[in-house]
Design a protein around this motif. Structure first.
Motif, PDB file in Angstrom:
ATOM      1  N   ARG A   1      -8.978 -11.739   1.956  1.00  0.00           N
ATOM      2  CA  ARG A   1      -8.005 -10.835   1.172  1.00  0.00           C
ATOM      3  C   ARG A   1      -8.677 -10.856  -0.239  1.00  0.00           C
ATOM      4  O   ARG A   1      -7.798 -10.215  -1.089  1.00  0.00           O
TER       5      ARG A   1
ATOM      6  N   ASN B   1      -6.817   1.412 -10.117  1.00  0.00           N
ATOM      7  CA  ASN B   1      -5.894   0.155  -9.851  1.00  0.00           C
ATOM      8  C   ASN B   1      -5.807  -0.822 -10.854  1.00  0.00           C
ATOM      9  O   ASN B   1      -6.499  -0.765 -11.804  1.00  0.00           O
TER      10      ASN B   1
ATOM     11  N   GLU C   1      -3.312   0.268  -3.031  1.00  0.00           N
ATOM     12  CA  GLU C   1      -2.432  -0.730  -3.406  1.00  0.00           C
ATOM     13  C   GLU C   1      -2.206  -0.517  -4.855  1.00  0.00           C
ATOM     14  O   GLU C   1      -3.296  -0.376  -5.615  1.00  0.00           O
TER      15      GLU C   1
ATOM     16  N   ALA D   1       0.791  -1.026  -0.028  1.00  0.00           N
ATOM     17  CA  ALA D   1      -0.018  -0.020   0.149  1.00  0.00           C
ATOM     18  C   ALA D   1       0.828   1.176   0.020  1.00  0.00           C
ATOM     19  O   ALA D   1       1.844   1.258   0.894  1.00  0.00           O
TER      20      ALA D   1
ATOM     21  N   SER E   1     -13.430  -2.741  -1.472  1.00  0.00           N
ATOM     22  CA  SER E   1     -12.197  -2.619  -0.884  1.00  0.00           C
ATOM     23  C   SER E   1     -11.950  -1.857   0.087  1.00  0.00           C
ATOM     24  O   SER E   1     -12.598  -1.146   0.654  1.00  0.00           O
ATOM     25  N   THR E   2     -10.929  -2.474   1.186  1.00  0.00           N
ATOM     26  CA  THR E   2     -10.542  -1.826   2.207  1.00  0.00           C
ATOM     27  C   THR E   2      -9.669  -0.539   1.765  1.00  0.00           C
ATOM     28  O   THR E   2      -9.280  -0.330   0.550  1.00  0.00           O
TER      29      THR E   2
ATOM     30  N   GLU F   1     -11.463  -2.134   7.434  1.00  0.00           N
ATOM     31  CA  GLU F   1     -10.805  -3.541   7.340  1.00  0.00           C
ATOM     32  C   GLU F   1     -12.066  -4.535   7.130  1.00  0.00           C
ATOM     33  O   GLU F   1     -12.952  -4.321   7.980  1.00  0.00           O
TER      34      GLU F   1
ATOM     35  N   HIS G   1     -10.602  -9.487  -3.113  1.00  0.00           N
ATOM     36  CA  HIS G   1     -11.064  -8.144  -3.494  1.00  0.00           C
ATOM     37  C   HIS G   1     -12.330  -8.232  -3.874  1.00  0.00           C
ATOM     38  O   HIS G   1     -13.249  -7.438  -3.892  1.00  0.00           O
TER      39      HIS G   1
ATOM     40  N   GLU H   1      -6.499  -1.462   0.478  1.00  0.00           N
ATOM     41  CA  GLU H   1      -6.559  -2.356  -0.659  1.00  0.00           C
ATOM     42  C   GLU H   1      -6.615  -1.155  -1.951  1.00  0.00           C
ATOM     43  O   GLU H   1      -6.119  -1.314  -2.866  1.00  0.00           O
TER      44      GLU H   1
END
Length: 480
Positions: free
Chosen positions: A424, A470, A452, A392, A445-446, A418, A426, A449
């Motif tokens: 994990r 992304n 990232e 990240a 997404s968090t 979160e 997505h 994330e």
């Protein structure tokens, strides 16, 4: 410039592009199709007396920005099932443009989607043909339209085709209401089209007959053409064009033309060191920048041919430039760092806490505000941030004139989002407990994330919102 992408800055909140026609990649893929030269924002740096307040105001503007929305460019069910197979695959975002509360996101696959900030829904896809691969976007404020530059499978992806569509038609979900541009031009590789918002011009190059043409960006009428097989490159500055010709053993012939009518304003030879590769030649108003391999930087004033040299140990060849025209400064990008120089060859500013994420200076992840006082970039996260993860980064907002970091969007200063399930994935679906949080129903997404591997960034100055894309084809909205 050789070894990097040439960057200049436009005076309006839209980006200029030089898009090259490329040979089709082997295997039919599109990873090699995207090669755009970015022109980031240019406007006069203000000399207002309230400048100190402006910096304080900038800190306040970005202080409470949070992750608010998420859009997805990937929709195999909503998009035509008859399109090319690679268009149906999820791919990273390479360009984001916003105009009139509409966000346009282009994926590397060639799919482009439009989203409404009013309804927070996808309006439509801009691909109007099943075999269309969109290469680049350009917002033309002169007629409030979006120009798409595309290649087509039916043409073996060999020629660039341009189309102009009014924003109001796209907002109505009618992307096919546009019209074709430059149909008379053969824009096959290595031809190109460049949209220059600084001067309100379009430059095309037909490699087939070695002819450059200049068009009016307001009505797309052709103004004049340049036919000379010895022209190797054209660089555009406010009001002028620099023609770089085939270099001789010890010099390179140059011409400076009026951008308005093509009149030759000055013609001269610039001496070179024999047998040394030219790293770059750049024009900045009356200043010419020339750098050869392992040689000093030369800054030539073309009005009186006064020459300034900067030691090669002080100024090493950057991967990209951003010219700040009104302030007589320029930014350089090298090894993830940004620096500000003047045309006396002096280093003006080094940026603190502004280590870029991408080593190749991915200019999709850089935005210069219209006052040219702020740079917004995707950067490496703090090593001392307890909530940062190795994958990240952070979105940093810095003052161009002082190099100070004014604000930062990172995992530790965003509200926790979160996933309680610890998943994990997505795209894990609606069963995750984290979706019970208020207003987050559309966000899969968090915060970590979303930070990232950001591949595109755009700042909407009117709405004070940052849009990031992304590698999963997702667009995130960061807003107060």
């Amino acid at each position: 410039m050789e070894g990097g992408r040439r960057i200049s800055v436009s005076p309006r909140p839209c980006r200029g592009r030089r898009v090259l026609a490329k040979k089709r990649a082997r295997g039919g893929g599109v990873d090699g199709l995207v090669n755009s030269v970015k022109k980031l924002q240019r406007r006069e740096i203000s000399s207002r007396r309230d400048r100190a307040f402006g910096m304080s105001d900038a800190q306040e503007r970005f202080r409470n920005i949070r992750l608010q929305e998420e859009y997805d460019t990937h929709d195999p069910k909503g998009y035509c099932s008859m399109v090319l197979p690679f268009l149906r695959k999820r791919s990273k975002i390479i360009e984001i443009v916003a105009a009139h509360d509409t966000v346009f996101a282009l994926a590397q696959s060639g799919v482009c989607a439009a989203f409404s900030r009013e309804t927070n829904r996808r309006i439509c896809f801009l691909n109007v043909s099943p075999d269309e691969v969109i290469r680049s976007l350009f917002y033309n404020k002169n007629n409030d339209s979006l120009i798409t530059v595309s290649v087509y499978a039916s043409d073996n992806f060999s020629s660039l085709k341009c189309r102009s569509t009014r924003i109001e038609y796209i907002r109505r979900g009618k992307p096919d209401s546009g019209f074709a541009l430059f149909e008379s031009e053969s824009l096959k590789w290595p031809g190109f089209v460049e949209f220059d918002d600084v001067n309100g011009k379009v430059l095309t190059y037909s490699a087939q007959d070695s002819i450059y043409k200049v068009f009016d960006l307001k009505n797309y009428t052709m103004l004049y053409s340049i036919s000379d097989k010895h022209v190797q490159e054209i660089k555009i500055s406010p009001g002028i064009m620099l023609l770089i010709f085939t270099k001789g053993s010890s010099h390179v012939p140059l011409k400076i033309l009026s951008i308005e009518d093509g009149t030759v304003l000055k013609s001269f030879n610039h001496l070179l060191h024999r047998n040394k590769k030219v790293d770059f030649i750049e024009q900045f108003n009356e200043k010419l920048l020339v750098k050869q391999e392992n040689e000093n930087l030369q800054i030539l004033d073309v009005r009186n041919f006064e020459l300034t040299e900067v030691s090669r140990t002080e100024f090493m060849t950057p991967s990209a430039f951003i010219f700040l025209y009104e302030n007589q400064l320029f930014l350089t990008f090298r090894n993830r760092t940004v620096a500000v120089w003047n045309f006396r060859g002096e280093l003006v500013t080094s940026f603190e806490d502004h280590l870029l994420w991408h080593p190749d200076c991915n200019t999709n992840n850089i935005y210069i505000t219209s006052d040219q006082d702020l740079i917004i970039s995707y950067c490496k996260a703090d090593s001392d941030d307890p909530l940062s993860e190795g994958t990240a980064g952070s979105i940093n907002i810095s003052n161009i004139l002082t190099g100070k970091c004014l604000a930062k969007i990172r995992t530790s200063n965003n509200f926790p989002m979160e996933k309680e399930c610890g998943c994990r994935d997505h795209f894990c679906g609606s069963s995750c407990a984290w979706k019970k949080q208020t207003h987050a129903s559309r966000i899969r997404s968090t915060v970590a994330e979303a930070l990232e591997d950001i591949t595109a960034l755009f700042y909407d100055e009117e709405r004070n919102e940052i849009y990031t894309g992304n590698r999963h084809g997702l667009v995130h909205v960061w807003s107060n």
